[in-house]
Design a protein around this motif. Structure first.
Motif, PDB file in Angstrom:
ATOM      1  N   VAL A 200       5.793  -0.954  17.281  1.00 54.98           N
ATOM      2  CA  VAL A 200       6.645  -1.418  18.367  1.00 54.98           C
ATOM      3  C   VAL A 200       6.149  -2.756  18.901  1.00 54.98           C
ATOM      4  CG1 VAL A 200       7.446  -0.917  20.707  1.00 54.98           C
ATOM      5  CG2 VAL A 200       7.380   0.905  19.001  1.00 54.98           C
ATOM      6  N   LYS A 201       4.830  -2.949  18.906  1.00 49.83           N
ATOM      7  CA  LYS A 201       4.265  -4.213  19.391  1.00 49.83           C
ATOM      8  C   LYS A 201       4.735  -5.396  18.538  1.00 49.83           C
ATOM      9  CE  LYS A 201       0.065  -2.297  21.506  1.00 49.83           C
ATOM     10  NZ  LYS A 201      -1.424  -2.306  21.484  1.00 49.83           N
ATOM     11  N   ASP A 202       4.947  -5.155  17.249  1.00 53.61           N
ATOM     12  CA  ASP A 202       5.413  -6.241  16.375  1.00 53.61           C
ATOM     13  C   ASP A 202       6.824  -6.676  16.761  1.00 53.61           C
ATOM     14  OD1 ASP A 202       3.000  -5.962  15.015  1.00 53.61           O
ATOM     15  OD2 ASP A 202       3.856  -4.503  13.618  1.00 53.61           O
ATOM     16  N   ILE A 203       7.674  -5.710  17.097  1.00 52.89           N
ATOM     17  CA  ILE A 203       9.036  -6.042  17.526  1.00 52.89           C
ATOM     18  C   ILE A 203       8.999  -6.770  18.867  1.00 52.89           C
ATOM     19  CG2 ILE A 203      11.297  -5.101  18.132  1.00 52.89           C
ATOM     20  CD1 ILE A 203      10.787  -2.839  16.212  1.00 52.89           C
ATOM     21  N   ILE A 204       8.080  -6.359  19.735  1.00 48.08           N
ATOM     22  CA  ILE A 204       7.927  -7.057  21.016  1.00 48.08           C
ATOM     23  C   ILE A 204       7.434  -8.482  20.786  1.00 48.08           C
ATOM     24  CG2 ILE A 204       6.662  -7.071  23.194  1.00 48.08           C
ATOM     25  CD1 ILE A 204       6.678  -4.024  23.106  1.00 48.08           C
ATOM     26  N   ALA A 205       6.564  -8.679  19.791  1.00 45.99           N
ATOM     27  CA  ALA A 205       6.093 -10.035  19.468  1.00 45.99           C
ATOM     28  C   ALA A 205       7.251 -10.899  18.986  1.00 45.99           C
ATOM     29  CB  ALA A 205       4.994  -9.962  18.412  1.00 45.99           C
ATOM     30  N   LYS A 207      10.383 -10.439  19.871  1.00 38.51           N
ATOM     31  CA  LYS A 207      11.170 -10.688  21.083  1.00 38.51           C
ATOM     32  C   LYS A 207      10.558 -11.835  21.893  1.00 38.51           C
ATOM     33  CE  LYS A 207      12.484  -8.594  25.513  1.00 38.51           C
ATOM     34  NZ  LYS A 207      11.972  -9.746  26.293  1.00 38.51           N
ATOM     35  N   ARG A 208       9.244 -11.848  21.987  1.00 43.33           N
ATOM     36  CA  ARG A 208       8.577 -12.908  22.750  1.00 43.33           C
ATOM     37  C   ARG A 208       8.835 -14.269  22.116  1.00 43.33           C
ATOM     38  NH1 ARG A 208       4.022 -10.753  22.792  1.00 43.33           N
ATOM     39  NH2 ARG A 208       4.133  -9.860  24.890  1.00 43.33           N
ATOM     40  N   ASP A 211      12.185 -15.344  23.147  1.00 45.36           N
ATOM     41  CA  ASP A 211      12.134 -15.762  24.551  1.00 45.36           C
ATOM     42  C   ASP A 211      11.557 -17.170  24.674  1.00 45.36           C
ATOM     43  OD1 ASP A 211      13.128 -13.287  25.243  1.00 45.36           O
ATOM     44  OD2 ASP A 211      11.147 -12.436  25.715  1.00 45.36           O
ATOM     45  N   GLU A 217      19.712 -13.690  25.276  1.00 48.36           N
ATOM     46  CA  GLU A 217      19.468 -12.298  24.902  1.00 48.36           C
ATOM     47  C   GLU A 217      20.692 -11.658  24.255  1.00 48.36           C
ATOM     48  OE1 GLU A 217      18.034 -10.155  28.233  1.00 48.36           O
ATOM     49  OE2 GLU A 217      16.144 -11.265  28.378  1.00 48.36           O
ATOM     50  N   PHE A 255      14.744  -3.386  22.903  1.00 42.83           N
ATOM     51  CA  PHE A 255      14.114  -4.632  23.354  1.00 42.83           C
ATOM     52  C   PHE A 255      15.055  -5.835  23.244  1.00 42.83           C
ATOM     53  CE2 PHE A 255      10.636  -2.127  21.218  1.00 42.83           C
ATOM     54  CZ  PHE A 255      10.226  -1.496  22.382  1.00 42.83           C
TER      55      PHE A 255
END
Length: 392
Positions: A200-205, A207-208, A211, A217, A255
């Protein structure tokens, strides 16, 4: 009318054969005649269109066992701007506008400075997809229990769909990591092959990274390859309960990304560089997931043409030939606002800011082929015809 005639002929044939066979074995001919009703009760035992249906003993299901193919749908292409109406001669022209005008805040200086906005033409040729010609003989049309011609046409269409969607997925994945085209390495625990799993952290990375490049979005799409989908499903039960639809078997949006899955995702090397479409992936190359901001992409469909020669024009082979040609393209409008996640091996350094190799499309290939033919003709002029008249 033909079906009625075949029914009557088949029934009379069965009655006659029943009477003859009953007489031979010593039964009452009436019992033999009654056997004519058996095919009516049991259904058709002959290929559709054959004479005397119900007489032969072979059972024909007419069911086609088709090739397994999970790449015939590409829902992730829905909503991408469609410029098919702008296609001319299998080429579409995009207008690349420069930067936006500067905005003055609380300005007190006049006259206001003048700023020029620039535009440039971007001609993009569509890709050409062609199937090899396949044959349908008259013998097959008479002998088979299904409409082979229609089945073959369907197979041509499915083959083109599979390839054009696979190429679209490849085009919507960046070549390597840049500030505008993020390529994220997986960071989870290694599986038995040494591949680090998606977290999940990879998908958040990812997303960042969107951003940071200030991509809106609304319109972010994430297409996961099978390995990465399974990684997420194996992660923990709480994630599955929150982001997995048990009814449809699909992942839910997460996300800020609309999430899809696709089996024919592009391959990436251990260094995070996309494998060219026409290249054969190495044993260490693995499929990656890709993402994009939908309004920055485009798609266009050109002409579709069927080529067909009838069996009656081929007296020696008595076979029909058919194939298709189709024009289509999916691309980013600019090299920005699309990204990827690749399976890292935990050791290889990631290659970044690599020069994107140029890719020739049909319009350019066509022009180069015509130029090569013209040059060859100039270098090798046709020999003089000895039968032509000499000039006085």
């Amino acid at each position: 009318m033909n079906s009625i005639l075949k029914f009557v002929c088949g029934t009379l044939f069965n009655v006659l054969m029943g009477v003859v066979l009953a007489s031979i074995v010593g039964f009452d001919p009436a019992y033999g005649a009654a056997t004519a009703a058996v095919p009516l009760v049991l259904g058709k035992f002959m290929p559709a269109g054959a004479a005397f249906e119900g007489v032969y003993t072979e059972v024909w299901t007419g069911e086609l066992i088709k090739r397994l193919n999970a790449g015939l749908k590409a829902d992730w292409l829905n909503g991408i701007p469609d410029y098919s109406a702008k296609v001319d001669n299998e080429v579409i022209h995009l207008i690349d506008v420069g930067g936006d005008p500067d905005v003055l805040v609380n300005n007190t200086t006049y006259p206001i400075p003048v700023q020029d906005l620039t535009e440039s033409d971007m001609p993009v040729g569509l890709d050409k997809f062609q199937t090899k010609a396949t044959r349908v003989t008259d013998d097959q049309l008479y002998a088979l229990s299904f409409d082979k011609y229609s089945a073959d046409v369907e197979r041509h269409g499915n083959a083109i769909l599979t390839v054009k969607y696979k190429k679209a997925a490849h085009a919507l994945a960046p070549y390597s990591h840049t500030d505008k085209t993020p390529v994220i390495a997986t960071s989870g625990a290694a599986d038995e092959s040494g591949r680090k799993k998606l977290t999940v952290k990879d998908i958040i990375a990812l997303k960042r990274a969107y951003d940071n490049m200030e991509a809106p979005e609304d319109g972010r799409v994430l297409v996961l390859c099978p390995d990465h989908v399974n990684d997420l499903l194996e992660a923990d039960q709480s994630f599955k309960d929150k982001y997995y639809n048990y009814t449809s078997g699909k992942l839910l949006n997460m996300f800020g990304f609309e999430v899809y899955t696709y089996v024919n995702c592009p391959y990436y090397t251990k260094a995070g560089v996309k494998v060219p479409y026409n290249a054969t992936p190495a044993a260490t190359d693995l499929k990656g997931s890709f993402s994009f901001y939908r309004p920055r992409m485009f798609k266009a469909q050109g002409s579709t043409k069927m080529y067909y020669s009838e069996a009656r024009t081929n007296p020696t082979t008595q076979e029909s030939l058919v194939n298709f040609r189709h024009h289509y393209i999916v691309l980013p409008k600019k090299l920005e606002a699309f990204g990827a996640i690749y399976s890292w091996d935990g050791a290889t350094a990631q290659s970044k800011d690599q020069a994107v190799p140029a890719e020739k499309r049909w319009a350019q290939v066509r022009r180069e082929a015509a130029a090569a033919a013209a040059n060859a003709a100039a270098d090798n002029p046709a020999p003089d015809d000895p039968n032509s008249e000499l000039e006085a």
